[in-house]
Design an enzyme around this catalytic site. Structure first.
Site, mmCIF file in Angstrom:
data_model
loop_
_atom_site.group_PDB
_atom_site.id
_atom_site.type_symbol
_atom_site.label_atom_id
_atom_site.label_comp_id
_atom_site.label_asym_id
_atom_site.label_seq_id
_atom_site.Cartn_x
_atom_site.Cartn_y
_atom_site.Cartn_z
ATOM 1 N N GLU A 91 0.838 -1.215 0.000
ATOM 2 C CA GLU A 91 0.000 0.000 0.000
ATOM 3 C C GLU A 91 0.872 1.264 0.000
ATOM 4 O OE1 GLU A 91 -2.918 -0.165 3.131
ATOM 5 O OE2 GLU A 91 -3.947 -1.853 2.190
ATOM 6 N N ARG A 199 -3.271 7.911 5.074
ATOM 7 C CA ARG A 199 -2.996 6.643 5.779
ATOM 8 C C ARG A 199 -3.159 6.715 7.286
ATOM 9 N NH1 ARG A 199 -3.593 3.115 1.646
ATOM 10 N NH2 ARG A 199 -2.239 3.664 -0.110
HETATM 11 C C1 LIG Z 1 -8.453 3.888 2.622
HETATM 12 C C2 LIG Z 1 -7.795 3.554 1.314
HETATM 13 C C3 LIG Z 1 -8.255 2.487 0.567
HETATM 14 C C4 LIG Z 1 -7.672 2.176 -0.670
HETATM 15 N N1 LIG Z 1 -8.122 1.108 -1.375
HETATM 16 C C5 LIG Z 1 -7.566 0.798 -2.567
HETATM 17 C C6 LIG Z 1 -8.030 -0.297 -3.353
HETATM 18 O O1 LIG Z 1 -8.945 -1.003 -2.967
HETATM 19 N N2 LIG Z 1 -7.426 -0.571 -4.528
HETATM 20 C C7 LIG Z 1 -6.396 0.190 -5.010
HETATM 21 O O2 LIG Z 1 -5.877 -0.075 -6.085
HETATM 22 N N3 LIG Z 1 -5.914 1.237 -4.273
HETATM 23 C C8 LIG Z 1 -6.479 1.551 -3.092
HETATM 24 N N4 LIG Z 1 -5.977 2.599 -2.366
HETATM 25 C C9 LIG Z 1 -4.823 3.353 -2.874
HETATM 26 C C10 LIG Z 1 -5.244 4.648 -3.566
HETATM 27 O O3 LIG Z 1 -6.050 4.399 -4.696
HETATM 28 C C11 LIG Z 1 -4.003 5.447 -3.985
HETATM 29 O O4 LIG Z 1 -3.253 4.696 -4.914
HETATM 30 C C12 LIG Z 1 -3.088 5.783 -2.821
HETATM 31 O O5 LIG Z 1 -3.825 6.217 -1.710
HETATM 32 C C13 LIG Z 1 -2.115 6.873 -3.246
HETATM 33 O O6 LIG Z 1 -2.862 8.071 -3.353
HETATM 34 P P1 LIG Z 1 -2.557 9.182 -4.408
HETATM 35 O O7 LIG Z 1 -2.555 8.607 -5.784
HETATM 36 O O8 LIG Z 1 -3.494 10.309 -4.120
HETATM 37 O O9 LIG Z 1 -1.099 9.608 -3.905
HETATM 38 P P2 LIG Z 1 0.235 9.959 -4.639
HETATM 39 O O10 LIG Z 1 0.605 8.975 -5.676
HETATM 40 O O11 LIG Z 1 1.220 10.137 -3.524
HETATM 41 O O12 LIG Z 1 -0.053 11.311 -5.334
HETATM 42 C C14 LIG Z 1 -0.273 12.503 -4.576
HETATM 43 C C15 LIG Z 1 -1.177 13.422 -5.363
HETATM 44 O O13 LIG Z 1 -0.473 13.820 -6.540
HETATM 45 C C16 LIG Z 1 -1.398 13.895 -7.618
HETATM 46 N N5 LIG Z 1 -1.003 12.910 -8.622
HETATM 47 C C17 LIG Z 1 -0.101 11.898 -8.462
HETATM 48 N N6 LIG Z 1 0.035 11.194 -9.603
HETATM 49 C C18 LIG Z 1 -0.805 11.770 -10.491
HETATM 50 C C19 LIG Z 1 -1.119 11.473 -11.838
HETATM 51 N N7 LIG Z 1 -0.551 10.485 -12.489
HETATM 52 N N8 LIG Z 1 -2.035 12.249 -12.436
HETATM 53 C C20 LIG Z 1 -2.632 13.280 -11.794
HETATM 54 N N9 LIG Z 1 -2.385 13.616 -10.504
HETATM 55 C C21 LIG Z 1 -1.472 12.860 -9.868
HETATM 56 C C22 LIG Z 1 -2.776 13.614 -7.065
HETATM 57 O O14 LIG Z 1 -3.365 14.812 -6.663
HETATM 58 C C23 LIG Z 1 -2.459 12.766 -5.854
HETATM 59 O O15 LIG Z 1 -3.464 12.785 -4.877
HETATM 60 C C24 LIG Z 1 -6.577 2.937 -1.145
HETATM 61 C C25 LIG Z 1 -6.113 4.017 -0.372
HETATM 62 C C26 LIG Z 1 -6.694 4.327 0.836
HETATM 63 C C27 LIG Z 1 -6.157 5.488 1.648
#
Ligand SMILES: Cc1cc2nc3c(=O)[nH]c(=O)nc-3n(C[C@H](O)[C@H](O)[C@H](O)COP(=O)(O)OP(=O)(O)OC[C@H]3O[C@@H](n4cnc5c(N)ncnc54)[C@H](O)[C@@H]3O)c2cc1C
Length: 249
Positions: A91, A199
């Site tokens: 994760e 998280r």
């Molecule tokens: C409670 C919980 C449950 C979850 N359950 C699942 C699940 O069932 N299955 C699953 O696959 N994942 C799951 N996840 C993971 C989730 O989908 C994200 O992959 C993870 O939380 C990373 O978040 P993020 O992409 O916002 O963060 P980061 O990758 O750290 O990115 C930070 C921010 O940068 C921006 N950003 C980053 N990359 C891009 C991009 N390519 N394009 C545009 N903007 C971007 C966005 O604003 C993003 O929020 C879960 C997460 C949580 C917290």
């Protein structure tokens, strides 16, 4: 060995060096990471003279309030995280922007004596712990047997290093999600904030939530101004969680 808590060790923090030709009129206490962020913020408006008489921490509070979070990206912190499961790191490594990871390789490292992480919800219930432990121990025994058999099966492969890698990468298929791993994680303060907000929240898996709260404590000591708006509290499920005062700066 069984782990019931993560171990978080700070490996690296920013070392700020002030340029002689652009001195800032600093006020109040600060660490290098905070000064670096303030310096970057002040450069945008050439306000090194500090006309508003703001201490570093007050200045950065305002930066967060205004969601000018890009200046927090200059301050990077590296942590060594141990005593966490492969399920957790699966994760953790989903966080992309601003993060760098280096994790123990199960292809190269022998897991015959690997440690395991007890899932937080199981800790303290003898019956549940026994069921979990039995499965984990039998998986490890299967791993050891598979490595041995695979080393024999591929005895014709000349390089012992390559043969071991072939054996371990196949045998690791039976290791549980609870297998302990070690990972070095570097991120800038803005990226850490995003990760901590997601998280340490109540919706997160209990183990990564516990890690996020532990990391938050380390970061609040390291760079209070960059993380001071996070509040740690005990949630309805009687576990610690945290929420950010300023959402996604
Ligand atoms: C409670 C919980 C449950 C979850 N359950 C699942 C699940 O069932 N299955 C699953 O696959 N994942 C799951 N996840 C993971 C989730 O989908 C994200 O992959 C993870 O939380 C990373 O978040 P993020 O992409 O916002 O963060 P980061 O990758 O750290 O990115 C930070 C921010 O940068 C921006 N950003 C980053 N990359 C891009 C991009 N390519 N394009 C545009 N903007 C971007 C966005 O604003 C993003 O929020 C879960 C997460 C949580 C917290």
């Amino acid at each position: 060995m069984l782990h019931t808590e993560p171990i978080v060790t700070l490996l690296a923090r920013p070392a700020f060096t002030e340029p002689a030709h652009l001195p800032v009129r600093w006020l109040g206490e600060s660490t290098d990471g905070e000064r670096l962020a303030e310096f970057a913020g002040r450069l945008c408006y050439m306000s090194q003279a500090n006309p508003a008489d703001r201490g570093t921490r007050e200045y950065l509070e305002n930066i967060k309030r205004q969601a000018h979070g890009s200046v927090l990206e200059h301050a990077n912190y590296s942590l060594l995280v141990e005593g966490v499961s492969r399920a957790l790191t699966h994760e953790l490594v989903r966080h992309r922007a601003g993060f760098a990871f280096s994790q123990l390789s199960q292809r190269y490292v022998d897991e015959s004596e690997a440690n395991f992480v007890v899932p937080p919800a199981i800790i303290g219930d003898a019956e549940l712990e026994a069921t979990w432990r039995e499965q984990v121990e039998s998986a490890q025994a299967a791993y050891v047997a598979l490595v041995e058999a695979l080393m024999a099966r591929y005895s014709w492969v000349e390089s012992r290093v390559h043969r071991r890698k072939m054996a371990r990468e196949a045998a690791r298929g039976v290791l549980p999600n609870s297998t302990e791993t070690k990972i070095v994680v570097t991120a800038n303060a803005r990226a850490w904030r995003t990760m901590l907000e997601l998280r340490a929240g109540e919706g997160a898996d209990l183990e990564i939530r516990r890690l996020a709260v532990a990391i938050l404590r380390v970061m609040q000591r390291e760079a209070p101004a960059l993380f001071s708006d996070f509040e740690i509290y005990v949630a309805d499920d009687r576990r610690e969680a945290a929420r950010a005062g300023f959402h996604k700066v």
